[in-house]
Design a protein around this motif. Sequence first.
Motif, PDB file in Angstrom:
ATOM      1  N   LEU A  83      -2.630  -8.097   4.524  1.00 25.56           N
ATOM      2  CA  LEU A  83      -3.488  -8.097   5.713  1.00 25.56           C
ATOM      3  C   LEU A  83      -2.892  -8.994   6.803  1.00 25.56           C
ATOM      4  O   LEU A  83      -2.751  -8.572   7.963  1.00 25.56           O
ATOM      5  CB  LEU A  83      -4.897  -8.576   5.334  1.00 25.56           C
ATOM      6  CG  LEU A  83      -5.901  -8.772   6.474  1.00 25.56           C
ATOM      7  CD1 LEU A  83      -6.189  -7.472   7.205  1.00 25.56           C
ATOM      8  CD2 LEU A  83      -7.210  -9.369   5.949  1.00 25.56           C
ATOM      9  N   LEU A  84      -2.527 -10.209   6.433  1.00 24.08           N
ATOM     10  CA  LEU A  84      -1.992 -11.151   7.427  1.00 24.08           C
ATOM     11  C   LEU A  84      -0.654 -10.672   7.983  1.00 24.08           C
ATOM     12  O   LEU A  84      -0.414 -10.782   9.188  1.00 24.08           O
ATOM     13  CB  LEU A  84      -1.855 -12.556   6.817  1.00 24.08           C
ATOM     14  CG  LEU A  84      -3.184 -13.275   6.549  1.00 24.08           C
ATOM     15  CD1 LEU A  84      -2.944 -14.598   5.828  1.00 24.08           C
ATOM     16  CD2 LEU A  84      -3.977 -13.507   7.832  1.00 24.08           C
ATOM     17  N   SER A  85       0.160 -10.099   7.113  1.00 19.59           N
ATOM     18  CA  SER A  85       1.470  -9.672   7.602  1.00 19.59           C
ATOM     19  C   SER A  85       1.335  -8.445   8.513  1.00 19.59           C
ATOM     20  O   SER A  85       2.022  -8.329   9.528  1.00 19.59           O
ATOM     21  CB  SER A  85       2.434  -9.455   6.420  1.00 19.59           C
ATOM     22  OG  SER A  85       2.649  -8.098   6.195  1.00 19.59           O
ATOM     23  N   GLU A  86       0.432  -7.552   8.167  1.00 17.74           N
ATOM     24  CA  GLU A  86       0.202  -6.368   9.011  1.00 17.74           C
ATOM     25  C   GLU A  86      -0.362  -6.773  10.381  1.00 17.74           C
ATOM     26  O   GLU A  86       0.031  -6.241  11.412  1.00 17.74           O
ATOM     27  CB  GLU A  86      -0.761  -5.403   8.285  1.00 17.74           C
ATOM     28  CG  GLU A  86      -0.703  -3.968   8.751  1.00 17.74           C
ATOM     29  CD  GLU A  86       0.671  -3.323   8.605  1.00 17.74           C
ATOM     30  OE1 GLU A  86       0.935  -2.374   9.363  1.00 17.74           O
ATOM     31  OE2 GLU A  86       1.482  -3.764   7.758  1.00 17.74           O
ATOM     32  N   CYS A  87      -1.291  -7.726  10.377  1.00 18.22           N
ATOM     33  CA  CYS A  87      -1.871  -8.209  11.639  1.00 18.22           C
ATOM     34  C   CYS A  87      -0.787  -8.866  12.503  1.00 18.22           C
ATOM     35  O   CYS A  87      -0.762  -8.694  13.721  1.00 18.22           O
ATOM     36  CB  CYS A  87      -2.973  -9.236  11.376  1.00 18.22           C
ATOM     37  SG  CYS A  87      -4.465  -8.517  10.696  1.00 18.22           S
ATOM     38  N   ILE A 139      -7.733  -9.747  12.634  1.00 17.70           N
ATOM     39  CA  ILE A 139      -8.142  -9.122  11.374  1.00 17.70           C
ATOM     40  C   ILE A 139      -9.132  -7.982  11.633  1.00 17.70           C
ATOM     41  O   ILE A 139      -9.026  -6.909  11.037  1.00 17.70           O
ATOM     42  CB  ILE A 139      -8.751 -10.180  10.422  1.00 17.70           C
ATOM     43  CG1 ILE A 139      -7.634 -11.117   9.940  1.00 17.70           C
ATOM     44  CG2 ILE A 139      -9.477  -9.526   9.248  1.00 17.70           C
ATOM     45  CD1 ILE A 139      -8.104 -12.286   9.100  1.00 17.70           C
ATOM     46  N   TYR A 140     -10.077  -8.210  12.537  1.00 19.02           N
ATOM     47  CA  TYR A 140     -11.074  -7.161  12.770  1.00 19.02           C
ATOM     48  C   TYR A 140     -10.440  -5.873  13.300  1.00 19.02           C
ATOM     49  O   TYR A 140     -10.886  -4.773  12.964  1.00 19.02           O
ATOM     50  CB  TYR A 140     -12.212  -7.662  13.678  1.00 19.02           C
ATOM     51  CG  TYR A 140     -11.908  -7.586  15.162  1.00 19.02           C
ATOM     52  CD1 TYR A 140     -12.162  -6.414  15.882  1.00 19.02           C
ATOM     53  CD2 TYR A 140     -11.377  -8.669  15.845  1.00 19.02           C
ATOM     54  CE1 TYR A 140     -11.866  -6.329  17.237  1.00 19.02           C
ATOM     55  CE2 TYR A 140     -11.091  -8.601  17.187  1.00 19.02           C
ATOM     56  CZ  TYR A 140     -11.329  -7.429  17.871  1.00 19.02           C
ATOM     57  OH  TYR A 140     -11.039  -7.348  19.200  1.00 19.02           O
ATOM     58  N   GLU A 141      -9.401  -6.016  14.132  1.00 22.23           N
ATOM     59  CA  GLU A 141      -8.756  -4.816  14.701  1.00 22.23           C
ATOM     60  C   GLU A 141      -8.080  -3.996  13.599  1.00 22.23           C
ATOM     61  O   GLU A 141      -8.206  -2.768  13.538  1.00 22.23           O
ATOM     62  CB  GLU A 141      -7.728  -5.207  15.769  1.00 22.23           C
ATOM     63  CG  GLU A 141      -8.357  -5.781  17.028  1.00 22.23           C
ATOM     64  CD  GLU A 141      -7.319  -6.354  17.975  1.00 22.23           C
ATOM     65  OE1 GLU A 141      -7.105  -5.746  19.047  1.00 22.23           O
ATOM     66  OE2 GLU A 141      -6.729  -7.415  17.652  1.00 22.23           O
ATOM     67  N   GLN A 142      -7.351  -4.709  12.745  1.00 20.52           N
ATOM     68  CA  GLN A 142      -6.702  -4.038  11.627  1.00 20.52           C
ATOM     69  C   GLN A 142      -7.769  -3.407  10.719  1.00 20.52           C
ATOM     70  O   GLN A 142      -7.672  -2.243  10.325  1.00 20.52           O
ATOM     71  CB  GLN A 142      -5.861  -5.063  10.829  1.00 20.52           C
ATOM     72  CG  GLN A 142      -5.237  -4.534   9.549  1.00 20.52           C
ATOM     73  CD  GLN A 142      -4.142  -3.499   9.789  1.00 20.52           C
ATOM     74  OE1 GLN A 142      -3.523  -3.483  10.860  1.00 20.52           O
ATOM     75  NE2 GLN A 142      -3.931  -2.623   8.826  1.00 20.52           N
ATOM     76  N   ALA A 143      -8.817  -4.188  10.432  1.00 16.27           N
ATOM     77  CA  ALA A 143      -9.852  -3.743   9.486  1.00 16.27           C
ATOM     78  C   ALA A 143     -10.605  -2.535  10.015  1.00 16.27           C
ATOM     79  O   ALA A 143     -10.872  -1.581   9.272  1.00 16.27           O
ATOM     80  CB  ALA A 143     -10.810  -4.897   9.196  1.00 16.27           C
ATOM     81  N   LYS A 145     -14.103  -7.342   5.833  1.00 18.74           N
ATOM     82  CA  LYS A 145     -12.733  -7.138   5.341  1.00 18.74           C
ATOM     83  C   LYS A 145     -12.390  -8.161   4.260  1.00 18.74           C
ATOM     84  O   LYS A 145     -11.733  -7.830   3.270  1.00 18.74           O
ATOM     85  CB  LYS A 145     -11.740  -7.218   6.510  1.00 18.74           C
ATOM     86  CG  LYS A 145     -10.291  -6.986   6.118  1.00 18.74           C
ATOM     87  CD  LYS A 145     -10.049  -5.607   5.485  1.00 18.74           C
ATOM     88  CE  LYS A 145      -8.626  -5.432   4.974  1.00 18.74           C
ATOM     89  NZ  LYS A 145      -8.436  -4.155   4.242  1.00 18.74           N
ATOM     90  N   ILE A 146     -12.850  -9.391   4.450  1.00 22.20           N
ATOM     91  CA  ILE A 146     -12.601 -10.421   3.422  1.00 22.20           C
ATOM     92  C   ILE A 146     -13.220  -9.976   2.093  1.00 22.20           C
ATOM     93  O   ILE A 146     -12.563  -9.990   1.046  1.00 22.20           O
ATOM     94  CB  ILE A 146     -13.182 -11.787   3.882  1.00 22.20           C
ATOM     95  CG1 ILE A 146     -12.357 -12.335   5.052  1.00 22.20           C
ATOM     96  CG2 ILE A 146     -13.215 -12.783   2.719  1.00 22.20           C
ATOM     97  CD1 ILE A 146     -13.019 -13.470   5.799  1.00 22.20           C
ATOM     98  N   GLY A 147     -14.478  -9.544   2.137  1.00 25.63           N
ATOM     99  CA  GLY A 147     -15.137  -9.079   0.909  1.00 25.63           C
ATOM    100  C   GLY A 147     -14.447  -7.861   0.333  1.00 25.63           C
ATOM    101  O   GLY A 147     -14.296  -7.719  -0.884  1.00 25.63           O
TER     102      GLY A 147
END
Lengths: 293, 219
Positions: free
Chosen positions: A10-14, A21-25, A151-153
Amino acid sequence: MIITETFEELLSECKKNKQSIYEQAQAEEAFVQDLAVDYLRDIVYRNICAMKECIQNGIKSKELSKSGLSGGDCKKLQAHFKNSPALFGKFFEKITVYALASAEENARMGKIVACPTAGSCGIVPAVLITMVEEENISKDIQINGLITAGKIGQVISNKVRLAGAAAGCQAECGVASGMAAGLLTYLRGGSNEKVVYAAILAIKNILGLTCDPVCGLVEVPCVKRNPFLAVHAVTASEMALAGIVSKIPPDEVVDVLARTGNLMSPVLKETSQGGLAKTKTGIELEKQLADKL
Amino acid sequence: MPGRKTLLDVISPIMVGPSSSHTAGAVRIGLMAREIFNGEIKKVHFRLYNSFATTGKGHGTDKALLAGLLGWGVEDVRIKDIFNHDYGIEYEFEFVEDTNKPPNAVRIIINDKMTIRAESVGSGEVAVTNINGFNVNITGHYNSLLLIYQDLPGVISKVTDLIQRRGVNIASLLCDRDIKGGNASMYIALDSDIDPELVSNIRNIECIYFTAGIRKLKS
């Protein structure tokens, strides 16, 4: 479309796409669910409105649950703060009152938003709605925040079933606290890394939390655990915003959450065969309720 | 990973409390039973097993099952007081412990005609496991078709042919039968909406004596 499954991904993709994070999610979720992003955000906002409504109902009600094991404590806490303001100020007052309000609403069969579960329904809303009211957060940012929490959950649910029966309360109120910590960190302008570290610091601190509800009901200790773990999220968020990181990387902590859940005896995973449920008083209450219900 | 959720699942549903498994899950079981029966319900008997039996009243599991059968959603605030009103349905609950059954299980008999067994597996997820003695696994994640028919060669291909001709993809297919040439069941999960015309065409195939289109549950 890359669907990120771990915090590292997630972090690497963002980072790669230079987005939050919200945009990716939301892009991932819109793809997986085959929905337009705007429609998805409408659904998320509908849930935020339901969270507000639940808190409003909860802070007004004095009604006990059917079992009588919970209800009325939210009123007590409000009365207490009226006479004697909380040591930690207005935010603390609201967060604890709101978390109790939703959790008591849940126990009395009121309408709640499971986040991630019904038993932990007070934690994320308490932090979100307190911030919305005190900091004048715009509708868009509210939605971004809840998507971040979701996304975290969701990442955690790839490794751990979010249910007390599967991994104890660490997977319900614990994960809720992690979601709330990430949400709060986002709302306060924290970077993606800080959002994830906030969540992981919160979760790392509740590893092993058991699920031993008295009489098998989502009341003791579940209701009071909501305000505790809502406040817990704030501690994690403050530390993450300060740049404090978890020495154990986020995904490794999630692995431990899963392994600890597997190691926990079924007696402590929502079966009410041990822990608080099988104390002398717990057993007595069970007998009394068998006649009452 | 069976517990894996979508983002929206994690922050949903809007539901009446207190339990995802014992309240929301029970409503969802009721809703699926209603879909499967697909007719006017006059009488229903619920037998709740194990944790559903011992903690069901405290969790409103009995109320939730009836609510689902009436077509109410998991967020319906009337659930709490459902027993205070008359719905023209005769209903009865039985609470039993049986260690051979799953922890959160229920048997539902509708109009003395159809027997549905289901269980709540946690976090609001449910599964209908048996209908009139036939093993199925209906989780409500897909729009699906359920058929009960005489076990004869060629029935499966007739059915799948009708589905294919409508350009619909099959997500999964599960068949079961009692004895050779006896009764058989077929459960087909679809990647699209349920087309009433398709259901009616399948219903017209000889030797199929029960056809239900089961809509997926709202998340």
